[in-house]
Scaffold this motif. Structure first.
Motif, PDB file in Angstrom:
ATOM      1  N   LEU A 188     -28.646  34.466  31.279  1.00 49.82           N
ATOM      2  CA  LEU A 188     -27.525  34.179  30.387  1.00 49.82           C
ATOM      3  C   LEU A 188     -28.108  33.817  29.033  1.00 49.82           C
ATOM      4  O   LEU A 188     -28.788  32.803  28.881  1.00 49.82           O
ATOM      5  CB  LEU A 188     -26.674  33.028  30.945  1.00 49.82           C
ATOM      6  N   GLN A 189     -27.825  34.687  28.080  1.00 51.54           N
ATOM      7  CA  GLN A 189     -28.365  34.498  26.737  1.00 51.54           C
ATOM      8  C   GLN A 189     -27.364  33.718  25.907  1.00 51.54           C
ATOM      9  O   GLN A 189     -26.161  34.000  25.940  1.00 51.54           O
ATOM     10  CB  GLN A 189     -28.556  35.862  26.109  1.00 51.54           C
TER      11      GLN A 189
ATOM     12  N   ILE B 214     -16.514  32.013  19.480  1.00 46.89           N
ATOM     13  CA  ILE B 214     -17.519  32.263  20.519  1.00 46.89           C
ATOM     14  C   ILE B 214     -17.180  33.597  21.181  1.00 46.89           C
ATOM     15  O   ILE B 214     -16.034  33.836  21.563  1.00 46.89           O
ATOM     16  CB  ILE B 214     -17.518  31.136  21.577  1.00 46.89           C
ATOM     17  N   ALA B 215     -18.185  34.458  21.285  1.00 44.60           N
ATOM     18  CA  ALA B 215     -17.994  35.767  21.915  1.00 44.60           C
ATOM     19  C   ALA B 215     -18.729  35.797  23.252  1.00 44.60           C
ATOM     20  O   ALA B 215     -19.823  35.245  23.379  1.00 44.60           O
ATOM     21  CB  ALA B 215     -18.523  36.865  20.999  1.00 44.60           C
ATOM     22  N   PHE B 216     -18.100  36.430  24.238  1.00 51.33           N
ATOM     23  CA  PHE B 216     -18.686  36.499  25.592  1.00 51.33           C
ATOM     24  C   PHE B 216     -18.842  37.963  26.010  1.00 51.33           C
ATOM     25  O   PHE B 216     -18.061  38.820  25.601  1.00 51.33           O
ATOM     26  CB  PHE B 216     -17.765  35.826  26.617  1.00 51.33           C
ATOM     27  N   GLU B 217     -19.823  38.190  26.852  1.00 52.10           N
ATOM     28  CA  GLU B 217     -20.049  39.547  27.333  1.00 52.10           C
ATOM     29  C   GLU B 217     -20.396  39.525  28.825  1.00 52.10           C
ATOM     30  O   GLU B 217     -21.201  38.715  29.269  1.00 52.10           O
ATOM     31  CB  GLU B 217     -21.217  40.140  26.538  1.00 52.10           C
TER      32      GLU B 217
ATOM     33  N   PRO C  82     -19.496  47.046  28.130  1.00 53.99           N
ATOM     34  CA  PRO C  82     -19.209  45.850  28.937  1.00 53.99           C
ATOM     35  C   PRO C  82     -17.942  45.129  28.473  1.00 53.99           C
ATOM     36  O   PRO C  82     -17.562  45.209  27.312  1.00 53.99           O
ATOM     37  CB  PRO C  82     -20.437  44.970  28.681  1.00 53.99           C
ATOM     38  N   TYR C  83     -17.312  44.465  29.423  1.00 61.80           N
ATOM     39  CA  TYR C  83     -16.132  43.642  29.155  1.00 61.80           C
ATOM     40  C   TYR C  83     -16.518  42.560  28.156  1.00 61.80           C
ATOM     41  O   TYR C  83     -17.574  41.931  28.290  1.00 61.80           O
ATOM     42  CB  TYR C  83     -15.703  43.006  30.471  1.00 61.80           C
ATOM     43  N   VAL C  84     -15.703  42.374  27.133  1.00 63.77           N
ATOM     44  CA  VAL C  84     -15.978  41.329  26.137  1.00 63.77           C
ATOM     45  C   VAL C  84     -14.763  40.435  25.964  1.00 63.77           C
ATOM     46  O   VAL C  84     -13.628  40.874  26.138  1.00 63.77           O
ATOM     47  CB  VAL C  84     -16.387  41.931  24.775  1.00 63.77           C
ATOM     48  N   GLU C  85     -15.006  39.190  25.648  1.00 72.13           N
ATOM     49  CA  GLU C  85     -13.925  38.240  25.406  1.00 72.13           C
ATOM     50  C   GLU C  85     -14.325  37.302  24.277  1.00 72.13           C
ATOM     51  O   GLU C  85     -15.472  37.324  23.821  1.00 72.13           O
ATOM     52  CB  GLU C  85     -13.602  37.434  26.680  1.00 72.13           C
TER      53      GLU C  85
ATOM     54  N   SER D 181     -10.525  34.863  31.087  1.00 74.12           N
ATOM     55  CA  SER D 181     -11.583  34.162  31.825  1.00 74.12           C
ATOM     56  C   SER D 181     -12.622  35.157  32.326  1.00 74.12           C
ATOM     57  O   SER D 181     -12.675  35.513  33.495  1.00 74.12           O
ATOM     58  CB  SER D 181     -10.962  33.355  32.966  1.00 74.12           C
ATOM     59  N   ILE D 182     -13.458  35.583  31.422  1.00 74.46           N
ATOM     60  CA  ILE D 182     -14.440  36.648  31.647  1.00 74.46           C
ATOM     61  C   ILE D 182     -15.435  36.288  32.755  1.00 74.46           C
ATOM     62  O   ILE D 182     -15.832  35.127  32.904  1.00 74.46           O
ATOM     63  CB  ILE D 182     -15.152  36.975  30.314  1.00 74.46           C
TER      64      ILE D 182
END
Lengths: 271, 183
Positions: free
Chosen positions: A53-54, A115-118, A140-143, A186-187
């Motif tokens: 997890l980066q 904040i961006a999530f992948e 990839p799914y992003v949120e 909720s990624i």
């Protein structure tokens, strides 16, 4: 496969929990198939260890967390209502820690606004990502979350459910849980968390902007263009006829804690 | 049909029996309906006229599954909240389309009674050609209901398109002759 976790137990709740069997067998996780019952089957062999997890972007100390690091936080149990945009809901005992804990560790810069999530991109393991059609969404799914939403104490990173590490179909080994927003925010199976200065793209918004907004706050007043959001079917336990259809509450019932984040915003427009 | 219902009652048909049952009944209705339509060209190509006798039961079963699909939606999903049922049927195009398709199928099922077939005489055939309209509406209902995964409904639409293409001349003829002649 799932191992027991140690955590601070949640104080009891008046709401009936959704059974563990249903939490782990009724899932929207297109990476593992389009049907709700597909992910459990197709994710059975999913490798979560090793994991990376980066945590980077506009932070003072970028970091990379390995699988074991995910469990190095003060783990606690949170019983949250999960309201799906499809008008069903569950009550789920997650185990994890506030997202703010991990963000503080990295030291978010003041220039960061979102904040961006992948999600992991691994077509070898995720059959949904292999297909060109892929269920109609991009991988990839992003949120994403606004910084104040991300720092809110209710915003949670789950590494477990029902006292054990997450099952793959629930987003193992690490996922987001934002209880006042529709479930798709909720990624799952996150590999990257980035602090950024602009509103990041989000998967369902990219797929159908008129149906899914960036905020996606649970709101009985704003219908999905194709169905009403005024009520929801609460999935708990048992067969046909055991669910109740109940009124949907603004912010999924967490309005007292989070309504202030959206003061002065037109929520019909920013859905 | 009954065994799926039994499994749903006993919670052995997927995480959410309501959704599983709605999908199973709906998809079965669509498949049976298309199968009944495939029969006509199939009989022509295979020269097996006896197969034609299957068309009626297939159509009736399609109507029965469509009815079960609607019933589970109203009773177990919307839980007989009639105000909600009404507003969903009126305000949500994909529900409206599905509901109209069900109405058409119901009329066709009822007018399949031998007595009514006789009573309708020449009008029976044009009436029952609306089965193609029902099939198109069912496909649209399916396509519109999904969030993003349009592959499966797309497949059924393709099948229907081929069927309509095979029957195009006949359908055009019926369409023309059913219109009033005004010189």
């Amino acid at each position: 496969l799932q191992r027991e976790l140690e955590f601070a137990k949640a104080t009891s709740t008046q709401q009936t929990l959704t059974s563990e069997a249903k939490v782990t067998s009724y899932n929207n996780f297109y990476e593992f198939g389009l049907g709700k019952n597909d992910p459990r089957e197709n994710a059975a062999g999913f490798r979560v260890d090793p994991w990376q997890l980066q945590l980077d972007g506009l932070v003072d100390q970028p970091q990379t967390l390995g699988y074991e690091d995910l469990f190095g936080f003060d783990l606690e149990e949170r019983i949250y209502r999960l309201r799906c945009v499809e008008a069903w809901s569950m009550v789920i005992p997650w185990v994890g820690f506030p997202l703010a804990d991990i963000l503080k560790r990295a030291g978010v810069n003041s220039s960061a606004k979102y904040i961006a999530f992948e999600t992991l991109f691994d077509p070898k393991q995720m059959p949904g990502q292999r297909s060109r059609l892929g269920g109609g969404i991009r991988y990839p799914y992003v949120e994403g979350l606004r910084m104040d939403e991300a720092m809110h104490p209710l915003t949670f990173i789950a590494v477990g459910v029902y006292g054990k590490t997450l099952a793959p179909q629930n987003g193992a080994p690490v996922r987001l849980v934002v209880p006042w927003k529709y479930g798709f925010k909720s990624i799952k199976s996150i590999t990257r968390i980035q602090a950024v200065d602009k509103q990041p793209p989000t998967t369902w918004n990219l797929a159908a902007a008129n149906e899914y907004g960036f905020y996606a706050n649970v709101n009985p007043e704003v219908d999905h263009p194709r169905w009403s959001q005024a009520t929801e079917r609460r999935i708990t336990r048992g067969g046909l006829g055991s669910d109740e259809r109940i009124a949907t509450l603004p912010f999924n019932g967490y309005g007292e804690q989070v309504a202030g984040l959206y003061q002065g915003m037109d929520l019909q427009r920013f859905y | 049909m009954a065994s799926a219902y039994w499994s749903a009652l006993n919670d052995t048909i997927g995480g959410d029996p309501v959704e599983s049952l709605i999908h199973f009944y709906g998809l079965s209705a669509l498949r049976l309906l298309l199968l009944s339509l495939v029969l006509t060209p199939l009989v022509r190509f295979s020269r097996q006229p006896a197969l034609m006798r299957l068309r009626r039961p297939l159509g009736l079963w399609a109507a029965a599954f469509a009815t079960a699909h609607l019933a589970v939606y109203v009773v177990y999903d919307l839980q007989m909240n009639w105000a909600l049922v009404l507003s969903e049927v009126i305000e949500r195009p994909y529900i409206t389309v599905g509901f109209v398709a069900w109405l058409v199928l119901s009329v066709l099922a009822v007018t399949s009674l031998p007595r009514l077939v006789r009573a309708l005489g020449k009008r029976w055939k044009p009436l029952h050609n609306t089965v193609y309209l029902a099939a198109a509406l069912v496909c649209l209902h399916f396509l519109w209901s999904v969030k993003a995964d349009i592959v499966e409904p797309g497949l059924y639409i393709l099948i229907l398109a081929v069927l309509l293409f095979l029957r195009k001349e006949k359908l055009f003829r019926y369409f023309r002759s059913s219109k009033p002649h005004n010189g």
